[in-house]
Write a protein that holds these residues in place. Sequence first.
Motif, mmCIF file in Angstrom:
data_model
loop_
_atom_site.group_PDB
_atom_site.id
_atom_site.type_symbol
_atom_site.label_atom_id
_atom_site.label_comp_id
_atom_site.label_asym_id
_atom_site.label_seq_id
_atom_site.Cartn_x
_atom_site.Cartn_y
_atom_site.Cartn_z
ATOM 1 N N ALA A 1 46.576 42.754 40.514
ATOM 2 C CA ALA A 1 47.407 42.683 41.717
ATOM 3 C C ALA A 1 48.656 41.847 41.460
ATOM 4 O O ALA A 1 49.748 42.179 41.941
ATOM 5 C CB ALA A 1 46.605 42.101 42.870
ATOM 6 N N SER A 2 48.531 40.789 40.679
ATOM 7 C CA SER A 2 49.663 39.901 40.397
ATOM 8 C C SER A 2 50.737 40.600 39.579
ATOM 9 O O SER A 2 51.928 40.478 39.863
ATOM 10 C CB SER A 2 49.179 38.649 39.655
ATOM 11 O OG SER A 2 48.297 37.907 40.466
ATOM 12 N N VAL A 3 50.335 41.318 38.561
ATOM 13 C CA VAL A 3 51.290 42.033 37.702
ATOM 14 C C VAL A 3 52.078 43.057 38.501
ATOM 15 O O VAL A 3 53.259 43.283 38.235
ATOM 16 C CB VAL A 3 50.554 42.702 36.519
ATOM 17 C CG1 VAL A 3 51.423 43.712 35.818
ATOM 18 C CG2 VAL A 3 50.086 41.648 35.534
ATOM 19 N N HIS A 4 51.434 43.657 39.478
ATOM 20 C CA HIS A 4 52.095 44.690 40.281
ATOM 21 C C HIS A 4 52.799 44.134 41.514
ATOM 22 O O HIS A 4 53.371 44.894 42.298
ATOM 23 C CB HIS A 4 51.093 45.779 40.659
ATOM 24 C CG HIS A 4 50.586 46.516 39.464
ATOM 25 N ND1 HIS A 4 51.364 47.364 38.722
ATOM 26 C CD2 HIS A 4 49.388 46.479 38.847
ATOM 27 C CE1 HIS A 4 50.672 47.833 37.711
ATOM 28 N NE2 HIS A 4 49.464 47.310 37.761
ATOM 29 N N GLY A 5 52.745 42.813 41.682
ATOM 30 C CA GLY A 5 53.462 42.197 42.802
ATOM 31 C C GLY A 5 52.844 42.460 44.158
ATOM 32 O O GLY A 5 53.536 42.404 45.175
ATOM 33 N N ALA A 6 51.559 42.706 44.184
ATOM 34 C CA ALA A 6 50.864 42.990 45.451
ATOM 35 C C ALA A 6 50.424 41.668 46.086
ATOM 36 O O ALA A 6 49.245 41.304 46.060
ATOM 37 C CB ALA A 6 49.680 43.911 45.205
ATOM 38 N N ALA A 7 51.383 40.965 46.668
ATOM 39 C CA ALA A 7 51.121 39.632 47.221
ATOM 40 C C ALA A 7 50.049 39.663 48.310
ATOM 41 O O ALA A 7 49.255 38.720 48.417
ATOM 42 C CB ALA A 7 52.412 39.017 47.755
ATOM 43 N N ASP A 8 49.994 40.718 49.103
ATOM 44 C CA ASP A 8 48.979 40.812 50.149
ATOM 45 C C ASP A 8 47.575 40.867 49.546
ATOM 46 O O ASP A 8 46.662 40.185 50.007
ATOM 47 C CB ASP A 8 49.233 42.010 51.063
ATOM 48 C CG ASP A 8 49.432 43.326 50.322
ATOM 49 O OD1 ASP A 8 49.577 43.325 49.073
ATOM 50 O OD2 ASP A 8 49.463 44.383 50.977
ATOM 51 N N ILE A 9 47.410 41.630 48.493
ATOM 52 C CA ILE A 9 46.110 41.727 47.828
ATOM 53 C C ILE A 9 45.793 40.407 47.126
ATOM 54 O O ILE A 9 44.651 39.941 47.152
ATOM 55 C CB ILE A 9 46.073 42.915 46.852
ATOM 56 C CG1 ILE A 9 46.137 44.228 47.647
ATOM 57 C CG2 ILE A 9 44.830 42.872 45.970
ATOM 58 C CD1 ILE A 9 46.235 45.476 46.800
ATOM 59 N N VAL A 10 46.782 39.796 46.513
ATOM 60 C CA VAL A 10 46.584 38.501 45.854
ATOM 61 C C VAL A 10 46.053 37.485 46.857
ATOM 62 O O VAL A 10 45.078 36.769 46.578
ATOM 63 C CB VAL A 10 47.893 38.012 45.186
ATOM 64 C CG1 VAL A 10 47.827 36.543 44.820
ATOM 65 C CG2 VAL A 10 48.206 38.867 43.967
ATOM 66 N N ARG A 11 46.652 37.413 48.029
ATOM 67 C CA ARG A 11 46.207 36.461 49.057
ATOM 68 C C ARG A 11 44.753 36.726 49.481
ATOM 69 O O ARG A 11 43.973 35.796 49.659
ATOM 70 C CB ARG A 11 47.121 36.513 50.270
ATOM 71 C CG ARG A 11 48.452 35.855 50.048
ATOM 72 C CD ARG A 11 49.277 35.794 51.349
ATOM 73 N NE ARG A 11 50.655 35.530 51.053
ATOM 74 C CZ ARG A 11 51.596 36.450 50.861
ATOM 75 N NH1 ARG A 11 51.302 37.733 50.958
ATOM 76 N NH2 ARG A 11 52.831 36.104 50.584
ATOM 77 N N ILE A 12 44.403 37.992 49.646
ATOM 78 C CA ILE A 12 43.041 38.346 50.051
ATOM 79 C C ILE A 12 42.041 37.963 48.965
ATOM 80 O O ILE A 12 40.985 37.400 49.249
ATOM 81 C CB ILE A 12 42.952 39.849 50.392
ATOM 82 C CG1 ILE A 12 43.662 40.106 51.720
ATOM 83 C CG2 ILE A 12 41.505 40.323 50.450
ATOM 84 C CD1 ILE A 12 43.853 41.553 52.039
ATOM 85 N N LEU A 13 42.375 38.244 47.722
ATOM 86 C CA LEU A 13 41.470 37.901 46.616
ATOM 87 C C LEU A 13 41.297 36.392 46.480
ATOM 88 O O LEU A 13 40.189 35.902 46.264
ATOM 89 C CB LEU A 13 41.988 38.507 45.305
ATOM 90 C CG LEU A 13 41.913 40.029 45.216
ATOM 91 C CD1 LEU A 13 42.704 40.524 44.015
ATOM 92 C CD2 LEU A 13 40.463 40.487 45.151
ATOM 93 N N LEU A 14 42.386 35.658 46.630
ATOM 94 C CA LEU A 14 42.302 34.200 46.554
ATOM 95 C C LEU A 14 41.458 33.643 47.705
ATOM 96 O O LEU A 14 40.616 32.765 47.498
ATOM 97 C CB LEU A 14 43.704 33.587 46.558
ATOM 98 C CG LEU A 14 44.513 33.822 45.279
ATOM 99 C CD1 LEU A 14 45.978 33.513 45.517
ATOM 100 C CD2 LEU A 14 43.958 33.011 44.120
#
Length: 140
Positions: free
Chosen positions: A49-62
Amino acid sequence: MNRRKHKKLSRRLVDAALVGDLSRVRSALRSGAPAETADPAGSTPLYMASVHGAADIVRILLAAGARPDTESGTGSEGTPLCGAACWGHTETVRALLDHGADPNLREDHGTGWTPLDWASKGPHPDTADLLVTAGARKRD
């Protein structure tokens, strides 16, 4: 959860993060996929998700328990923060930093570069500035 189900859910989560499918990420997490997981190649959903810039998914995973400094893969990948910085995904970098990602952590499996090295060589000056503000130091 048995090993087979764990493996299946982990794969679903990594695949959903890879393609940036927010609803599938949420579904996999609701089904019990661990946020801190990897596929057989060692790729983590947070890195994808980070490599693709999917900040919304990054936040959910964190928020679901993924650790921001877990290195992904066995050689060609690295930390989520390095992956986001490499491509200049400033919002994703911000989300990772907000959840405690180390702005000075060097990749062990890849180049040995820091997130600031990646952003500077990108070149992504906005991302580099954000990292410096967060405490990233230039290497000597």
